[in-house]
Structures are given as structure tokens and as C-alpha cells.
Write a protein that holds these residues in place. Structure first.
Motif, PDB file in Angstrom:
ATOM      1  N   ALA A   1       8.693  62.176  86.885  1.00 18.82           N
ATOM      2  CA  ALA A   1       7.413  62.540  87.483  1.00 18.82           C
ATOM      3  C   ALA A   1       7.644  63.511  88.628  1.00 18.82           C
ATOM      4  CB  ALA A   1       6.724  61.283  88.006  1.00 18.82           C
ATOM      5  N   ALA A   2       6.725  64.429  88.803  1.00 15.77           N
ATOM      6  CA  ALA A   2       6.833  65.407  89.885  1.00 15.77           C
ATOM      7  C   ALA A   2       6.721  64.679  91.217  1.00 15.77           C
ATOM      8  CB  ALA A   2       5.732  66.441  89.757  1.00 15.77           C
ATOM      9  N   PRO A   3       7.513  65.111  92.215  1.00 18.23           N
ATOM     10  CA  PRO A   3       7.452  64.449  93.507  1.00 18.23           C
ATOM     11  C   PRO A   3       6.041  64.540  94.078  1.00 18.23           C
ATOM     12  CG  PRO A   3       9.287  65.995  93.425  1.00 18.23           C
ATOM     13  CD  PRO A   3       8.488  66.167  92.180  1.00 18.23           C
ATOM     14  N   SER A   4       5.531  63.411  94.574  1.00 18.53           N
ATOM     15  CA  SER A   4       4.160  63.418  95.052  1.00 18.53           C
ATOM     16  C   SER A   4       4.030  62.922  96.484  1.00 18.53           C
ATOM     17  CB  SER A   4       3.287  62.566  94.132  1.00 18.53           C
ATOM     18  OG  SER A   4       3.788  61.246  94.117  1.00 18.53           O
ATOM     19  N   THR A   5       5.103  62.448  97.066  1.00 17.71           N
ATOM     20  CA  THR A   5       4.991  61.944  98.429  1.00 17.71           C
ATOM     21  C   THR A   5       4.968  63.094  99.418  1.00 17.71           C
ATOM     22  OG1 THR A   5       7.379  61.736  98.690  1.00 17.71           O
ATOM     23  CG2 THR A   5       6.207  59.816  97.826  1.00 17.71           C
ATOM     24  N   ALA A   6       4.429  62.831 100.590  1.00 14.85           N
ATOM     25  CA  ALA A   6       4.297  63.881 101.601  1.00 14.85           C
ATOM     26  C   ALA A   6       5.651  64.352 102.095  1.00 14.85           C
ATOM     27  CB  ALA A   6       3.461  63.364 102.770  1.00 14.85           C
ATOM     28  N   THR A   7       6.659  63.463 102.125  1.00 18.85           N
ATOM     29  CA  THR A   7       7.975  63.872 102.608  1.00 18.85           C
ATOM     30  C   THR A   7       8.665  64.806 101.620  1.00 18.85           C
ATOM     31  OG1 THR A   7       8.964  61.894 101.647  1.00 18.85           O
ATOM     32  CG2 THR A   7       8.332  61.787 103.974  1.00 18.85           C
TER      33      THR A   7
ATOM     34  N   LYS B   1       8.154  69.069 101.619  1.00 19.41           N
ATOM     35  CA  LYS B   1       8.909  70.055 102.399  1.00 19.41           C
ATOM     36  C   LYS B   1      10.132  70.575 101.640  1.00 19.41           C
ATOM     37  CE  LYS B   1      11.715  66.661 104.830  1.00 19.41           C
ATOM     38  NZ  LYS B   1      12.133  66.136 106.109  1.00 19.41           N
ATOM     39  N   TYR B   2      10.445  69.961 100.499  1.00 18.85           N
ATOM     40  CA  TYR B   2      11.608  70.360  99.726  1.00 18.85           C
ATOM     41  C   TYR B   2      11.254  71.449  98.725  1.00 18.85           C
ATOM     42  CZ  TYR B   2      13.435  65.956 101.542  1.00 18.85           C
ATOM     43  OH  TYR B   2      13.821  64.934 102.344  1.00 18.85           O
ATOM     44  N   ILE B   3      12.253  72.243  98.383  1.00 17.95           N
ATOM     45  CA  ILE B   3      12.094  73.279  97.359  1.00 17.95           C
ATOM     46  C   ILE B   3      12.594  72.697  96.039  1.00 17.95           C
ATOM     47  CG2 ILE B   3      12.881  75.544  96.575  1.00 17.95           C
ATOM     48  CD1 ILE B   3      13.137  76.319  99.529  1.00 17.95           C
ATOM     49  N   THR B   4      11.809  72.873  94.984  1.00 16.03           N
ATOM     50  CA  THR B   4      12.191  72.382  93.666  1.00 16.03           C
ATOM     51  C   THR B   4      12.842  73.508  92.878  1.00 16.03           C
ATOM     52  OG1 THR B   4      10.325  70.855  93.685  1.00 16.03           O
ATOM     53  CG2 THR B   4      11.347  71.282  91.564  1.00 16.03           C
ATOM     54  N   ILE B   5      14.044  73.256  92.395  1.00 20.66           N
ATOM     55  CA  ILE B   5      14.712  74.219  91.511  1.00 20.66           C
ATOM     56  C   ILE B   5      14.426  73.759  90.096  1.00 20.66           C
ATOM     57  CG2 ILE B   5      16.920  75.167  90.769  1.00 20.66           C
ATOM     58  CD1 ILE B   5      17.885  74.819  93.655  1.00 20.66           C
ATOM     59  N   LYS B   6      13.846  74.675  89.303  1.00 20.86           N
ATOM     60  CA  LYS B   6      13.402  74.325  87.947  1.00 20.86           C
ATOM     61  C   LYS B   6      14.269  75.008  86.901  1.00 20.86           C
ATOM     62  CE  LYS B   6       8.649  73.692  89.440  1.00 20.86           C
ATOM     63  NZ  LYS B   6       7.261  74.072  89.250  1.00 20.86           N
TER      64      LYS B   6
ATOM     65  N   ILE C   1      21.248  69.684  98.931  1.00 20.72           N
ATOM     66  CA  ILE C   1      20.745  68.964  97.761  1.00 20.72           C
ATOM     67  C   ILE C   1      20.261  67.584  98.210  1.00 20.72           C
ATOM     68  CG2 ILE C   1      21.332  67.945  95.513  1.00 20.72           C
ATOM     69  CD1 ILE C   1      21.419  70.914  95.327  1.00 20.72           C
ATOM     70  N   VAL C   2      18.974  67.318  97.965  1.00 21.16           N
ATOM     71  CA  VAL C   2      18.380  66.046  98.353  1.00 21.16           C
ATOM     72  C   VAL C   2      18.351  65.091  97.165  1.00 21.16           C
ATOM     73  CG1 VAL C   2      16.269  64.938  99.181  1.00 21.16           C
ATOM     74  CG2 VAL C   2      16.967  67.138 100.108  1.00 21.16           C
TER      75      VAL C   2
ATOM     76  N   GLN D   1      11.131  72.639  83.910  1.00 20.80           N
ATOM     77  CA  GLN D   1      11.293  71.236  84.300  1.00 20.80           C
ATOM     78  C   GLN D   1      12.069  71.189  85.617  1.00 20.80           C
ATOM     79  OE1 GLN D   1      12.983  68.666  81.323  1.00 20.80           O
ATOM     80  NE2 GLN D   1      13.611  67.127  82.821  1.00 20.80           N
ATOM     81  N   PRO D   2      11.622  70.390  86.599  1.00 20.50           N
ATOM     82  CA  PRO D   2      12.356  70.269  87.863  1.00 20.50           C
ATOM     83  C   PRO D   2      13.742  69.692  87.639  1.00 20.50           C
ATOM     84  CG  PRO D   2      10.137  69.382  88.066  1.00 20.50           C
ATOM     85  CD  PRO D   2      10.356  69.658  86.606  1.00 20.50           C
ATOM     86  N   LEU D   3      14.755  70.330  88.272  1.00 22.90           N
ATOM     87  CA  LEU D   3      16.141  69.879  88.145  1.00 22.90           C
ATOM     88  C   LEU D   3      16.686  69.311  89.450  1.00 22.90           C
ATOM     89  CD1 LEU D   3      17.610  72.940  86.185  1.00 22.90           C
ATOM     90  CD2 LEU D   3      16.740  70.798  85.235  1.00 22.90           C
ATOM     91  N   PHE D   4      16.410  70.015  90.564  1.00 24.63           N
ATOM     92  CA  PHE D   4      16.954  69.637  91.868  1.00 24.63           C
ATOM     93  C   PHE D   4      15.875  69.751  92.933  1.00 24.63           C
ATOM     94  CE2 PHE D   4      20.410  71.586  89.450  1.00 24.63           C
ATOM     95  CZ  PHE D   4      21.432  70.676  89.584  1.00 24.63           C
ATOM     96  N   LEU D   5      16.006  68.905  93.983  1.00 20.66           N
ATOM     97  CA  LEU D   5      15.198  69.063  95.193  1.00 20.66           C
ATOM     98  C   LEU D   5      16.170  69.519  96.284  1.00 20.66           C
ATOM     99  CD1 LEU D   5      12.807  65.986  95.416  1.00 20.66           C
ATOM    100  CD2 LEU D   5      12.249  68.330  94.792  1.00 20.66           C
ATOM    101  N   VAL D   6      15.800  70.592  96.990  1.00 21.45           N
ATOM    102  CA  VAL D   6      16.650  71.177  98.021  1.00 21.45           C
ATOM    103  C   VAL D   6      15.896  71.202  99.339  1.00 21.45           C
ATOM    104  CG1 VAL D   6      17.932  73.228  98.714  1.00 21.45           C
ATOM    105  CG2 VAL D   6      17.864  72.589  96.321  1.00 21.45           C
ATOM    106  N   ASP D   7      16.558  70.748 100.402  1.00 22.03           N
ATOM    107  CA  ASP D   7      15.992  70.820 101.743  1.00 22.03           C
ATOM    108  C   ASP D   7      16.464  72.133 102.354  1.00 22.03           C
ATOM    109  OD1 ASP D   7      15.046  70.499 104.297  1.00 22.03           O
ATOM    110  OD2 ASP D   7      16.141  68.642 104.711  1.00 22.03           O
ATOM    111  N   PRO D   8      15.561  73.104 102.550  1.00 21.78           N
ATOM    112  CA  PRO D   8      15.977  74.421 103.043  1.00 21.78           C
ATOM    113  C   PRO D   8      16.310  74.459 104.524  1.00 21.78           C
ATOM    114  CG  PRO D   8      13.606  74.369 102.774  1.00 21.78           C
ATOM    115  CD  PRO D   8      14.127  73.045 102.274  1.00 21.78           C
ATOM    116  N   SER D   9      15.986  73.396 105.281  1.00 26.61           N
ATOM    117  CA  SER D   9      16.210  73.429 106.734  1.00 26.61           C
ATOM    118  C   SER D   9      17.660  73.183 107.108  1.00 26.61           C
ATOM    119  CB  SER D   9      15.330  72.410 107.429  1.00 26.61           C
ATOM    120  OG  SER D   9      15.530  71.129 106.884  1.00 26.61           O
TER     121      SER D   9
END
Length: 163
Positions: A75-81, A84-89, A140-141, A155-163
């Protein structure tokens, strides 16, 4: 043989998994090769043949291509936290691999810092192994796909925190 029949033959050969099929008829000779072209599309040679050649048809093997069962997409991330992450698809359809070979280390792990251009994974499509490079820098988160799983386009593969 008209163009529709040739197109249907190309589709059949591509689905069958045969690497090469030659078809010779009265005045037509067609050779279809798959896997030799880097773009993954079948290569077709069309050449007239002298009429004295007897009719000979070499059919593609009737091997059924094994279609892997479609894995449930996360499932696609839906929480508020997670916002802030970038999704690599995934840029293509294929099989997702986290390492270059079974005996090699993983490309990336959760918590690892990556730079733009770093290889994140490999996606195999039609026996071609495509390295997927990061377009962003960060950490990588989360890894959203299991190793050796089929993935769909976008399709989403990775969540990345750009900060």
C-alpha cells in the motif's frame, strides 16, 4: 502472407520464449530472432526466396511461458510522517533484485546514505538486467519490495529521506 499475419507471428514468437524462428513459404522467407536486440523487441528479416524452393514451415515450439503470480503491491504510504520522504518508483516492469549476483552484497540497505547516481537495485526485464540508479540523495528509510519479486511500472520501490 499479409502484414497482420506477420505481426501475429511476431507476437506469438515473443510470447513463446523461442530465440529464433524461420518460416519459409513459396516466395517468402521470414526469420524472427528475439533476445538479440538490446531494446528487447524481436528482430525480423524479410527476404524473397526463389519459387523453386519447396514449401517448408518451421513452427515455434509450443512452450508455454510461465507467468509469475502477481505479487500484492504494498500500500502507498499514507501517514503524515511518510509524506516528507521521496518515493523511488520502478521505471519498468520486471523482476526486482537487491544484489548484482546471489553471492554479492546488497546494493543498499535501510539506513544507508545514498548519492545521486548510486545503483539501488536491478530490474530484470526480458532477460536484460537494468541497473536502477538513484535520482536523489538522502538516506534509505524503507525498502518496499522483497528481493526477486515481480514489480510493475511506477510501483514504489524505496522511501528516501532527502534531509
Amino acid at each position: 502472407m499479409d502484414i497482420k499475419e506477420i505481426q501475429n507471428l511476431i507476437k506469438f514468437v515473443a510470447k513463446s520464449g523461442a530465440s529464433e524462428v524461420k518460416l519459409e513459404m513459396d516466395d517468402v522467407k521470414i526469420t524472427i530472432k528475439t533476445g538479440s536486440d538490446s531494446s528487447g523487441s524481436p528482430a525480423v528479416q524479410y527476404a524473397p526466396v526463389p519459387a523453386q524452393i519447396p514449401q517448408q514451415v518451421v513452427a515455434a515450439p509450443q512452450a508455454e511461458a510461465a507467468t509469475p503470480a502477481k505479487a500484492a503491491e504494498p500500500a502507498a504510504p499514507s501517514t503524515a510522517t511518510d509524506s516528507k520522504y521521496i518515493t523511488i518508483k520502478s521505471p519498468i516492469i520486471g523482476t526486482f533484485y537487491r544484489k548484482p549476483a546471489p553471492d554479492k552484497p546488497l546494493f543498499v540497505e535501510v539506513g544507508q546514505t545514498i548519492a545521486e547516481g548510486d545503483v539501488l537495485c536491478i530490474i530484470e526485464a526480458m532477460k536484460l538486467f537494468n541497473e536502477i540508479e538513484s535520482e536523489v540523495s538522502g538516506k534509505i528509510v524503507k525498502i518496499l519490495v522483497d528481493d526477486s519479486s515481480p514489480v510493475e511500472f511506477d510501483q514504489p520501490l524505496f522511501l528516501v529521506d532527502p534531509s
